[in-house]
Design a protein around this motif. Structure first.
Motif, short mmCIF file in Angstrom:
data_model
loop_
_atom_site.label_atom_id
_atom_site.label_comp_id
_atom_site.label_asym_id
_atom_site.label_seq_id
_atom_site.Cartn_x
_atom_site.Cartn_y
_atom_site.Cartn_z
N ASP A 165 -4.36 -7.47 4.92
CA ASP A 165 -2.88 -7.09 5.36
C ASP A 165 -2.92 -5.51 5.75
N ASP A 166 -3.90 -5.26 6.47
CA ASP A 166 -4.04 -3.61 7.01
C ASP A 166 -3.48 -2.61 5.90
N ASN A 167 -3.83 -2.84 4.75
CA ASN A 167 -3.45 -1.91 3.89
C ASN A 167 -4.40 -1.49 2.68
N TYR A 168 -5.67 -2.45 2.81
CA TYR A 168 -6.60 -2.15 1.90
C TYR A 168 -7.87 -2.73 2.45
N LYS A 182 -10.60 -6.09 5.67
CA LYS A 182 -9.28 -5.57 5.70
C LYS A 182 -8.42 -6.69 5.26
#
Length: 109
Positions: free
Chosen positions: A102-105, A100
């Motif tokens: 930055d918790d966005n990808y 993971k």
């Protein structure tokens, strides 16, 4: 056509050509969508064995520079490290490794 128009057209054409070449030759910025990682075993036999150290390598370390990386190892273990990750499984099984960013990808293997 007179000389001024011809010279103007040539100058604009050369400027356009220079702009296209500049865009093609400049290095592009990396995007997270292009991120992948690879699992390498330390004895290079492509058989992942219990108690063998595995190395997880990211294909584009520039794209993840200064980003928060979380490695979920599929057995409940979580590693919060950058690009140099080594891990050893102590029990046999099939594990889904998730990176993971930055918790966005995220990327799974």
């Amino acid at each position: 056509m007179d000389n001024k128009k011809t010279i103007t057209i040539i100058i604009f054409g050369l400027a356009a050509l220079a702009g296209v070449l500049l865009v093609l030759l400049l290095p592009s910025r990396s995007h997270l969508a292009n991120i992948d990682f690879f699992v390498n075993d330390t004895n290079n036999n492509y058989h992942y064995e219990v108690n063998e150290r595995l190395e997880l390598l990211i294909n584009d370390t520039v794209a993840v520079k200064n980003k928060r990386l979380i490695w979920q190892m599929g057995n409940g273990d979580t590693l919060m490290r950058n690009t140099n990750v080594s891990y050893t499984y102590t029990k046999p099984g099939t594990y889904l490794i998730t990176l993971k960013i930055d918790d966005n990808y995220s990327v799974n293997k």
